[in-house]
Design a protein around this motif. Structure first.
Motif, PDB file in Angstrom:
ATOM      1  N   ASP A  62       0.833  -1.203   0.000  1.00 50.53           N
ATOM      2  CA  ASP A  62       0.000   0.000   0.000  1.00 50.53           C
ATOM      3  C   ASP A  62       0.867   1.253   0.000  1.00 50.53           C
ATOM      4  OD1 ASP A  62      -2.316  -1.519   0.089  1.00 50.53           O
ATOM      5  OD2 ASP A  62      -2.504  -1.399   2.265  1.00 50.53           O
ATOM      6  N   GLU A  63       1.860   1.263   0.881  1.00 50.24           N
ATOM      7  CA  GLU A  63       2.727   2.443   1.003  1.00 50.24           C
ATOM      8  C   GLU A  63       3.538   2.664  -0.269  1.00 50.24           C
ATOM      9  OE1 GLU A  63       5.446   4.364   4.477  1.00 50.24           O
ATOM     10  OE2 GLU A  63       5.622   2.199   4.195  1.00 50.24           O
ATOM     11  N   LEU A  64       4.087   1.588  -0.818  1.00 51.29           N
ATOM     12  CA  LEU A  64       4.867   1.701  -2.052  1.00 51.29           C
ATOM     13  C   LEU A  64       3.997   2.166  -3.219  1.00 51.29           C
ATOM     14  CD1 LEU A  64       6.965  -1.563  -1.657  1.00 51.29           C
ATOM     15  CD2 LEU A  64       7.857   0.775  -1.551  1.00 51.29           C
ATOM     16  N   LEU A  65       2.778   1.644  -3.283  1.00 55.15           N
ATOM     17  CA  LEU A  65       1.872   2.052  -4.358  1.00 55.15           C
ATOM     18  C   LEU A  65       1.532   3.537  -4.238  1.00 55.15           C
ATOM     19  CD1 LEU A  65       0.099   1.398  -6.790  1.00 55.15           C
ATOM     20  CD2 LEU A  65      -1.689   0.627  -5.195  1.00 55.15           C
ATOM     21  N   ALA A  66       1.264   4.006  -3.015  1.00 58.99           N
ATOM     22  CA  ALA A  66       0.959   5.429  -2.819  1.00 58.99           C
ATOM     23  C   ALA A  66       2.132   6.296  -3.258  1.00 58.99           C
ATOM     24  CB  ALA A  66       0.622   5.690  -1.352  1.00 58.99           C
ATOM     25  N   HIS A  67       3.340   5.869  -2.918  1.00 58.69           N
ATOM     26  CA  HIS A  67       4.520   6.646  -3.298  1.00 58.69           C
ATOM     27  C   HIS A  67       4.726   6.629  -4.806  1.00 58.69           C
ATOM     28  CE1 HIS A  67       9.116   7.380  -2.926  1.00 58.69           C
ATOM     29  NE2 HIS A  67       8.467   8.498  -3.136  1.00 58.69           N
ATOM     30  N   GLN A  68       4.586   5.460  -5.418  1.00 58.51           N
ATOM     31  CA  GLN A  68       4.778   5.375  -6.869  1.00 58.51           C
ATOM     32  C   GLN A  68       3.700   6.152  -7.628  1.00 58.51           C
ATOM     33  OE1 GLN A  68       7.461   4.061  -8.539  1.00 58.51           O
ATOM     34  NE2 GLN A  68       8.289   3.936  -6.462  1.00 58.51           N
ATOM     35  N   LEU A  69       2.489   6.185  -7.084  1.00 68.18           N
ATOM     36  CA  LEU A  69       1.437   7.014  -7.696  1.00 68.18           C
ATOM     37  C   LEU A  69       1.826   8.489  -7.654  1.00 68.18           C
ATOM     38  CD1 LEU A  69      -1.702   5.221  -6.236  1.00 68.18           C
ATOM     39  CD2 LEU A  69      -1.312   5.630  -8.685  1.00 68.18           C
ATOM     40  N   ALA A  70       2.376   8.920  -6.516  1.00 65.61           N
ATOM     41  CA  ALA A  70       2.789  10.315  -6.396  1.00 65.61           C
ATOM     42  C   ALA A  70       3.891  10.651  -7.390  1.00 65.61           C
ATOM     43  CB  ALA A  70       3.254  10.601  -4.969  1.00 65.61           C
ATOM     44  N   LEU A  71       4.859   9.734  -7.534  1.00 64.37           N
ATOM     45  CA  LEU A  71       5.947   9.969  -8.482  1.00 64.37           C
ATOM     46  C   LEU A  71       5.428   9.975  -9.917  1.00 64.37           C
ATOM     47  CD1 LEU A  71       8.709   7.726  -6.856  1.00 64.37           C
ATOM     48  CD2 LEU A  71       8.556  10.215  -6.799  1.00 64.37           C
ATOM     49  N   ALA A  72       4.513   9.058 -10.229  1.00 65.05           N
ATOM     50  CA  ALA A  72       3.944   9.009 -11.576  1.00 65.05           C
ATOM     51  C   ALA A  72       3.146  10.282 -11.878  1.00 65.05           C
ATOM     52  CB  ALA A  72       3.059   7.774 -11.730  1.00 65.05           C
ATOM     53  N   ARG A  73       2.414  10.771 -10.899  1.00 66.16           N
ATOM     54  CA  ARG A  73       1.664  12.025 -11.083  1.00 66.16           C
ATOM     55  C   ARG A  73       2.623  13.192 -11.324  1.00 66.16           C
ATOM     56  NH1 ARG A  73      -3.550  12.876  -9.577  1.00 66.16           N
ATOM     57  NH2 ARG A  73      -4.744  11.215  -8.588  1.00 66.16           N
ATOM     58  N   ARG A  74       3.717  13.202 -10.555  1.00 61.60           N
ATOM     59  CA  ARG A  74       4.702  14.285 -10.703  1.00 61.60           C
ATOM     60  C   ARG A  74       5.300  14.261 -12.104  1.00 61.60           C
ATOM     61  NH1 ARG A  74       8.653  13.929  -5.891  1.00 61.60           N
ATOM     62  NH2 ARG A  74       6.663  13.596  -4.860  1.00 61.60           N
ATOM     63  N   ARG A  75       5.595  13.049 -12.589  1.00 60.11           N
ATOM     64  CA  ARG A  75       6.156  12.926 -13.930  1.00 60.11           C
ATOM     65  C   ARG A  75       5.138  13.374 -14.983  1.00 60.11           C
ATOM     66  NH1 ARG A  75       8.775   7.350 -16.171  1.00 60.11           N
ATOM     67  NH2 ARG A  75      10.125   7.759 -14.414  1.00 60.11           N
ATOM     68  N   ALA A  76       3.884  12.969 -14.802  1.00 67.18           N
ATOM     69  CA  ALA A  76       2.838  13.354 -15.757  1.00 67.18           C
ATOM     70  C   ALA A  76       2.633  14.873 -15.771  1.00 67.18           C
ATOM     71  CB  ALA A  76       1.527  12.644 -15.410  1.00 67.18           C
ATOM     72  N   ALA A  77       2.676  15.494 -14.579  1.00 69.17           N
ATOM     73  CA  ALA A  77       2.505  16.951 -14.503  1.00 69.17           C
ATOM     74  C   ALA A  77       3.655  17.660 -15.210  1.00 69.17           C
ATOM     75  CB  ALA A  77       2.425  17.383 -13.046  1.00 69.17           C
ATOM     76  N   ARG A  78       4.867  17.127 -15.050  1.00 64.79           N
ATOM     77  CA  ARG A  78       6.014  17.740 -15.715  1.00 64.79           C
ATOM     78  C   ARG A  78       5.896  17.610 -17.235  1.00 64.79           C
ATOM     79  NH1 ARG A  78       9.700  14.333 -14.257  1.00 64.79           N
ATOM     80  NH2 ARG A  78       9.913  13.350 -16.278  1.00 64.79           N
ATOM     81  N   GLN A  79       5.471  16.440 -17.679  1.00 63.86           N
ATOM     82  CA  GLN A  79       5.381  16.209 -19.117  1.00 63.86           C
ATOM     83  C   GLN A  79       4.263  17.025 -19.761  1.00 63.86           C
ATOM     84  OE1 GLN A  79       5.036  11.920 -19.102  1.00 63.86           O
ATOM     85  NE2 GLN A  79       7.247  11.617 -19.237  1.00 63.86           N
ATOM     86  N   ALA A  80       3.311  17.465 -18.943  1.00 61.41           N
ATOM     87  CA  ALA A  80       2.242  18.307 -19.479  1.00 61.41           C
ATOM     88  C   ALA A  80       2.679  19.762 -19.607  1.00 61.41           C
ATOM     89  CB  ALA A  80       1.016  18.228 -18.568  1.00 61.41           C
ATOM     90  N   HIS A  81       3.855  20.083 -19.052  1.00 63.46           N
ATOM     91  CA  HIS A  81       4.356  21.459 -19.071  1.00 63.46           C
ATOM     92  C   HIS A  81       5.142  21.676 -20.362  1.00 63.46           C
ATOM     93  CE1 HIS A  81       6.330  25.138 -17.844  1.00 63.46           C
ATOM     94  NE2 HIS A  81       5.662  25.142 -16.706  1.00 63.46           N
ATOM     95  N   PRO A  82       4.752  22.622 -21.220  1.00 65.61           N
ATOM     96  CA  PRO A  82       5.500  22.849 -22.457  1.00 65.61           C
ATOM     97  C   PRO A  82       6.909  23.343 -22.164  1.00 65.61           C
ATOM     98  CG  PRO A  82       3.870  24.577 -22.120  1.00 65.61           C
ATOM     99  CD  PRO A  82       3.606  23.539 -21.086  1.00 65.61           C
ATOM    100  N   ALA A  83       7.835  22.965 -23.025  1.00 69.77           N
ATOM    101  CA  ALA A  83       9.235  23.344 -22.849  1.00 69.77           C
ATOM    102  C   ALA A  83       9.845  23.624 -24.215  1.00 69.77           C
ATOM    103  CB  ALA A  83       9.991  22.212 -22.143  1.00 69.77           C
ATOM    104  N   PRO A  84      10.944  24.377 -24.238  1.00 69.15           N
ATOM    105  CA  PRO A  84      11.579  24.681 -25.528  1.00 69.15           C
ATOM    106  C   PRO A  84      12.060  23.416 -26.232  1.00 69.15           C
ATOM    107  CG  PRO A  84      12.936  25.440 -23.683  1.00 69.15           C
ATOM    108  CD  PRO A  84      11.642  25.017 -23.106  1.00 69.15           C
ATOM    109  N   VAL A  85      11.946  23.419 -27.537  1.00 67.90           N
ATOM    110  CA  VAL A  85      12.460  22.306 -28.344  1.00 67.90           C
ATOM    111  C   VAL A  85      13.928  22.590 -28.648  1.00 67.90           C
ATOM    112  CG1 VAL A  85      12.307  21.089 -30.529  1.00 67.90           C
ATOM    113  CG2 VAL A  85      10.216  21.760 -29.323  1.00 67.90           C
ATOM    114  N   ILE A  86      14.786  21.670 -28.229  1.00 65.79           N
ATOM    115  CA  ILE A  86      16.228  21.825 -28.419  1.00 65.79           C
ATOM    116  C   ILE A  86      16.712  20.694 -29.318  1.00 65.79           C
ATOM    117  CG2 ILE A  86      18.458  21.651 -27.231  1.00 65.79           C
ATOM    118  CD1 ILE A  86      17.202  23.114 -24.878  1.00 65.79           C
TER     119      ILE A  86
END
Length: 690
Positions: free
Chosen positions: A222-246
């Motif tokens: 349960d604890e590991l799943l909660a933590h991995q969900l938080a990390l996955a959400r953080r990654r998804a939020a970052r990927q939704a943020h537009p960034a310069p194309v390099i």
């Protein structure tokens, strides 16, 4: 918002009966401020009680005796224990107290009354004896349980008091909706959450205290799943943020041509992975993990050239001034060859140097800024920052990295670490990042010969060191850890520096954590320049200076160091053309070298592969509370042990991705239950379950 079903668990512990102003700080110290923290407080031991008689009492076991009180033997002088003689049908049981008044004991054990007494059985002069027994009335509500869990305690708050508070806290825990997949539950034969938390606090045998017990596995998952969900959400939020194309350009090609070597396969793969991120249009957050000397700086240089080719600036931040200067000296010729301008910004720049640097960054004439913490100060403004590279990322806090990243729009971040960790543990520490690994060494790196010797041969080692120094070699000498005292470490280092200076008849450098930063860096700079042949250091000092001429590393009492730390220290030599050696001096003593310490040193002697060493370190840690991991920035789990529960960790990471891919808004029945799980552990907003 927190689901209403969790409100009772998130109440303050002061709402529990018996937690007044005096007890409150003690409960907060042992468990935490919330009722939930008591529910999450796992037992650390178990008292198993056996019904016994005086005739069949077993020494060193905890027994329960039904006895009649015979007489009290009051102490005749201070320091003599108070004794009560009791008996059953088979013989005498002597009850002993060190302290306490005769009147108090007399009320507890009235003469000729029958009582239940419990405690650890001892034998004294052939008689059964129990020191400080627990006493129960035959008709009392509180009876000696066959199995009693033991909880952490503190001065003024006993384990038994904590147990009562835990039982009270458990009554506030509702039957929560099931967030786990039914097939997964069935496969593991786990109960629901409420039953698992009850079982956690009602063990009946010692195996139920182990991490592999079903209830503990369920709660850990349960604890590991909660933590991995938080990390996955953080990654998804970052990927939704537009960034310069390099994208790569002429500057990138020119820099690669200027490299004095061909990229290894691992470097080429890492560059390709980073470029895919930079060209995606979403913000990159990638960790470049590579052993000492694996070529991380060359990879960073290429992608910084990509940024410049696309019209963006880069910033490379290092934890110390000497490392920042080292990066600048290495990168300047390569960047010059690519037609790019790099500048150095540290806290010790003159007013004129700082003014010129700030102007060049603000107007865009500087393509790359290399520096220390000075880079994220308020006065520093970039014309068009697109990429941040952080060296030795664990030396900077999240907020510090974010402050630098905030100096541009949608800035990409590449963090670098020279501390390899096992793939499973990447999920706990870097689960929200993409990871690239440099698992090959560039050609030309000199192998390091590693010798393992007893500390009794120190004189011989010092003599060999003297001959090598006379021939122009340079050496590091790392002093042992003394208890856990920096003062002790410093004293050992000062004594060793004086001893070596006397033996060798020359000046020996000394670097330690209590020196002023400027003084320490001056010593290390002199060593790097070759004017000091030997540098004695404690482990609290950053010794990551690139000194190609340094070819000898002596680590005193290496058996006191961790495997990863030893590997990092050894990586400071073998960086030039000279044959290099590392001498690991271990203390033998009366008991000899322990089996685990011996295996650690043997692993160091047999391999230089940092990833192989990290996996071995992971294996040797075994089970238990991974304190070393927590001190290294790993999450502070309540139930999960990332080593013992590594298979559950991998499953939780997969499950978290699957849940969010299928139901990103978590509005299905299972999704709503998952929201309860996330709120229960509080990982979503970046806090740990502590």
């Amino acid at each position: 918002m927190r689901p209403e079903i969790l409100f009772p668990l998130f109440a303050e512990v002061s709402t529990l009966k018996g937690v007044g102003q005096k007890v409150l700080p003690l409960v907060q110290k042992v468990a935490g401020p919330l009722v939930r923290d008591l529910v999450f407080l796992s037992p650390t031991g178990l008292i198993l009680r056996r019904p016994m008689t005086a005739a069949d009492a077993v020494e060193d076991q905890v027994g329960v005796f039904t006895v009649v009180v015979d007489r009290m033997i009051a102490p005749g002088k201070p320091g003599v224990p108070l004794k009560v003689r009791a008996s059953d049908d088979t013989g005498f049981v002597h009850l002993v107290w060190f302290g306490g008044s005769p009147q108090q004991i007399d009320r507890l054990l009235p003469r000729n009354e029958t009582r239940l007494v419990s405690g650890k059985v001892e034998r004294f002069n052939g008689e059964v004896q129990i020191v400080h027994p627990d006493v129960f009335r035959l008709d009392g509500d509180d009876q000696p349980a066959p199995a009693e869990p033991v909880y952490p305690a503190t001065q003024g708050l006993t384990s038994r008091q904590v147990r009562k508070l835990v039982r009270q806290a458990l009554t506030t825990a509702a039957d929560l909706p099931e967030w786990q997949d039914p097939a997964w539950l069935a496969r593991n034969r786990w109960t629901g959450w409420r039953q698992a938390i009850e079982a956690l606090h009602a063990p009946t045998s010692l195996p139920e205290l182990e991490p592999d017990a079903p209830a503990r596995q369920r709660l850990a998952y349960d604890e590991l799943l909660a933590h991995q969900l938080a990390l996955a959400r953080r990654r998804a939020a970052r990927q939704a943020h537009p960034a310069p194309v390099i994208a790569p350009g002429p500057a990138s090609d020119a820099l690669q041509t200027a490299l004095p070597f061909r990229l290894t396969g691992a470097q080429a793969r890492a560059v390709a992975e980073i470029r895919a991120d930079l060209g995606s249009g979403t913000r990159m957050a990638r960790l470049l993990q590579g052993d000492v000397g694996s070529g991380k700086t060359a990879v960073a240089a290429l992608v910084m050239a990509d940024a410049a080719a696309s019209g963006f600036q880069s910033a490379l931040m290092a934890p110390t001034e000497i490392l920042a200067r080292q990066h600048h000296e290495r990168l300047q010729p390569l960047l010059d060859a690519a037609g790019l301008t790099a500048l150095l910004l540290t806290g010790r720049d003159t007013v004129g140097q700082r003014r010129a640097a700030l102007s060049a960054l603000a107007d865009g004439s500087a393509h790359v800024a290399i520096g220390t913490h000075a880079l994220f100060q308020d006065a520093v403004a970039f014309h068009r920052l697109g990429l941040v590279v952080v060296d030795e990322q664990h030396r900077f806090g999240v907020e510090q990295r974010a402050r630098l990243q905030a100096k541009g729009e949608g800035v990409h971040m590449l963090t670098m670490s020279a501390t390899p960790i096992p793939r499973t543990l990447e999920l706990t520490q870097f689960g929200d990042l993409e990871v690239s690994r440099l698992d090959e060494k560039p050609p030309g790196r000199t192998p390091v010969t590693t010798a393992v010797l007893p500390v009794e041969r120190l004189d011989e080692v010092a003599a060999r060191l003297g001959r090598a120094v006379a021939e122009g070699a340079q050496a590091y000498w790392i002093c042992p850890l003394v208890a856990e005292s920096e003062t002790g470490d410093l004293a050992a280092a000062e004594a060793r520096a004086a001893d070596l200076s006397k033996r060798l008849g020359l000046e020996v450098g000394l670097a330690h954590g209590q020196m002023a930063g400027a003084e320490r860096e001056d010593v290390m700079r002199r060593f790097a320049a070759g004017s000091l042949p030997v540098l004695v250091a404690t482990t609290v000092v950053e010794v990551g200076v690139d000194v190609p001429n340094a070819s000898i590393m002596v680590i005193e009492r290496a058996d006191r160091f961790g495997l990863a730390q030893l590997h990092q220290l050894r990586g400071r030599v073998g960086r030039g053309a000279k044959a290099s050696s590392c001498i690991l001096l271990y203390g033998s003593g009366e008991q000899g070298l322990g089996e685990t310490a011996r295996e650690r040193l043997e692993i160091l002697r047999n391999t230089e592969d940092g990833f192989e060493i990290a996996e071995a370190d992971f294996r040797l840690r075994g089970g238990g509370d991974p304190i070393g991991l927590r001190q290294s920035g790993f999450p502070a789990y309540r139930f999960a042990d990332p080593i013992r529960h590594r298979d559950l960790l991998r499953a939780a990471a997969d499950d978290a991705r699957l849940i969010l891919n299928r139901d990103p808004k978590l509005d299905s029945p299972r999704g709503r239950a998952v929201q309860v799980l996330e709120a229960l552990f509080d990982w979503r907003d970046g806090r740990t379950s502590d």
